[in-house]
Design an enzyme around this catalytic site. Structure first.
Site, PDB file in Angstrom:
ATOM      1  N   LYS A 207      -1.822 -16.285  -1.757  1.00  0.00           N
ATOM      2  CA  LYS A 207      -0.540 -15.759  -2.213  1.00  0.00           C
ATOM      3  C   LYS A 207       0.442 -15.788  -1.053  1.00  0.00           C
ATOM      4  CE  LYS A 207       1.716 -12.072  -2.204  1.00  0.00           C
ATOM      5  NZ  LYS A 207       3.095 -12.624  -2.258  1.00  0.00           N
ATOM      6  N   GLU A 288      -3.879  -9.725  11.226  1.00  0.00           N
ATOM      7  CA  GLU A 288      -2.954  -9.953  12.339  1.00  0.00           C
ATOM      8  C   GLU A 288      -1.665  -9.235  11.978  1.00  0.00           C
ATOM      9  OE1 GLU A 288      -2.664 -14.062  13.667  1.00  0.00           O
ATOM     10  OE2 GLU A 288      -4.453 -14.513  12.495  1.00  0.00           O
ATOM     11  N   CYS A 322       5.978 -12.071  15.772  1.00  0.00           N
ATOM     12  CA  CYS A 322       5.240 -10.886  16.214  1.00  0.00           C
ATOM     13  C   CYS A 322       5.023 -10.917  17.715  1.00  0.00           C
ATOM     14  CB  CYS A 322       3.922 -10.767  15.471  1.00  0.00           C
ATOM     15  SG  CYS A 322       2.873 -12.223  15.584  1.00  0.00           S
ATOM     16  N   GLU A 418       8.882  -1.950  15.938  1.00  0.00           N
ATOM     17  CA  GLU A 418       9.001  -3.406  15.825  1.00  0.00           C
ATOM     18  C   GLU A 418      10.215  -3.724  14.956  1.00  0.00           C
ATOM     19  OE1 GLU A 418       6.216  -7.269  14.977  1.00  0.00           O
ATOM     20  OE2 GLU A 418       6.119  -5.637  13.526  1.00  0.00           O
TER      21      GLU A 418
END
Length: 518
Positions: A207, A288, A322, A418
């Site tokens: 997906k 991750e 990231c 973040e």
């Protein structure tokens, strides 16, 4: 079956006129033949359409429709998991060499069509030519690297001899995997996650992120062309909360491979730990997640190289990595000079549609990401000194200009959260020890870098800079498959080490066989 020694796919040299022309032709071809398509899904080897659809648009030019996609449901996701489960025994029994040949052929064809895939990335997710090219090159790397690693894993593993016994340990596949990749590396990471699982003999339900289904559908079509059985790779699109959630919770899902945000990763972690009625295993999670990455600039270093590395790491792909440097931690003795040199370089970066030749800085992925970034910039104006940027960019897309704040406290919101956008916070540290403590003061532990010529400080940082990918005197982005196995600590995930020699073990389980012999 012997493969040549693995080598990373070279990046395209866009300074060459012939490569520029080739990429412009690919952009034109994608605009003519690919954009605007309606893409179907695949469940159990059959094409599937939903009762509803949704459209995707170019983030750099929101009037351009990328494609129309199926809005599937939780029931469709359940059906896909069940279809993958049905296809598992035959695929698991397929000879490893036959699996490997399919993925090597995919790498070959992708190399031949590299610019086509990259051009689609430029439109669908706003990547510059160079960033898109690197994404496609990494995809080729994953296909070839994991193919080679799987040949190694398929061999009987070494065990200690015992008199009177014939002992063997081998690796076998797990079952059905839910593959849930991100939008920021929607070809490389998506294909890497899926190919590792498939090469290991598992079947998958893929997906893609809702922002980037077209490149995933393009990859699925490539795999079909190369002979991958259509019931082995099931492809579904729709809301992550509904479709992805059903995949995660299904009793037949054996493992989940996820790349994305901390919050979603923790939700998947929680849900995957709950056993469903009829479930006979503990689900394995490969996650991750996010990062809050720092470059520590010591007083003894090449300051120009440090500045260049911070700018490249902070603003490459609009900070939507990231691994992006969102914090520069600078020794007080060189702080003012560092700021003086960095500001004009950040100021010089001009946003524009990345399809344009020479444009290096494009849009945010969507309106939500743009608003989130602007909200953090508003917070930053209260927490630091605005040096550069602080505003949105061109109105025809989701643009935010490169933004730099100085004199930011290590515990400030923009130093801890973040942001996933082009926002850099510069923090002053008293000395190297203080800088190292600041670098480790977040809940994340993904990437980091130090610039120093002091050998003692290098050794200290090697031991104590608590990240999964640590660099010395270079930027903190740009990990290469095979060379820099990628994954981080703490809230950055399970330290999966994508592109490393141990990655495939997460999609396999070991079986020991002992036979008594006379």
């Amino acid at each position: 079956m012997q493969l040549p020694e693995f080598r990373n796919e070279p990046f395209t040299d866009f300074s060459r006129p012939e490569e520029q022309q080739a990429f412009e032709r690919a952009l034109a071809k994608v605009q003519k033949d690919v954009l605007g398509r309606t893409w179907t899904c695949w469940i159990g080897g059959e094409q599937v359409a939903g009762k509803k659809t949704y459209d995707g648009f170019d983030p750099g030019d929101t009037t351009r429709r990328i494609g129309t996609y199926q809005l599937l449901t939780a029931a469709d996701a359940d059906r896909a998991v069940e279809a993958a489960h049905a296809a598992f025994p035959k695929w698991a029994a397929t000879d490893v060499k036959d699996r490997v040949r399919i993925f090597l052929e995919a790498a070959k064809r992708l190399r031949e069509r590299k610019h086509e895939f990259s051009a689609l990335l430029t439109h669908e997710v706003g990547k510059s030519w160079a960033e898109a090219d690197a994404d496609t090159a990494e995809c080729i790397d994953f296909l070839e690297y994991y193919a080679g690693q799987m040949l190694r894993m398929a061999e009987p593993q070494p065990v200690t001899p015992v008199a009177g016994e014939r002992n063997t340990m081998l690796y076998i596949p797990l079952g059905v995997g839910a593959i849930i990749p991100p939008w920021n590396f929607p070809l490389a990471i998506m294909a890497g996650m899926a190919s590792a699982a498939l090469l290991a003999g598992n079947t998958v339900v893929l997906k893609p992120a809702s922002q980037s289904p077209a490149i995933a559908a393009h990859f699925v079509a490539l795999m079909h062309e190369c002979g991958l059985p259509k019931d082995v790779l099931n492809f579904v699109t729709g809301p992550g909360s509904e479709v992805g959630g059903a995949m995660v919770k299904h009793k037949l899902t054996r493992f989940i491979s996820f790349t994305g945000s901390r919050d979603v990763g923790l939700w998947i972690f929680e849900q995957s730990a709950k056993t469903q009625k009829g479930q006979i295993w503990m689900k394995r999670l490969v996650a991750e997640m996010g990062g809050k990455d720092s470059i520590l600039v010591d007083k003894d270093c090449d300051l120009d190289k440090a500045v260049d590395a911070v700018v490249a790491s902070a603003f490459g792909y609009q900070g939507q990595k990231c691994s992006a440097c969102s914090r520069a931690i600078v020794h007080q003795d060189v702080y003012d000079e560092f700021v003086r040199r960095l500001a004009p370089k950040a100021q010089a970066i001009q946003p524009g549609h990345p399809g344009g030749k020479g444009v290096q800085f494009g849009p945010m992925i969507d309106a939500t990401a743009k608003k989130k970034t602007l909200d953090y910039i508003a917070t930053g104006k209260k927490e630091g000194k605005l040096l550069v940027g602080g505003t949105e960019g061109p109105k025809n897309g989701h643009y935010v200009v490169p933004t730099v704040f100085a004199d930011v406290a290590p515990t400030a919101t923009i130093c801890q959260d973040e942001i996933f956008g082009p926002v850099l916070a510069i923090v002053k540290c008293r000395d190297f020890e203080d800088g190292l403590a600041i670098a480790n003061n977040t809940e994340y532990g993904l990437t980091g870098s130090v610039f120093t010529t002091n050998e003692k400080h290098k050794d200290e940082a090697r031991r104590r800079f608590h990240v999964g990918n640590f660099y010395i005197n270079r930027k903190c982005t740009g990990a290469l498959v095979g060379a820099h196995p990628f994954g981080g600590f703490n809230m950055s995930g399970t330290d999966s080490k994508a592109g490393g020699p141990d990655y495939l073990l997460q999609f396999l389980q070991a079986k020991t066989i002992s036979e008594k012999v006379s």
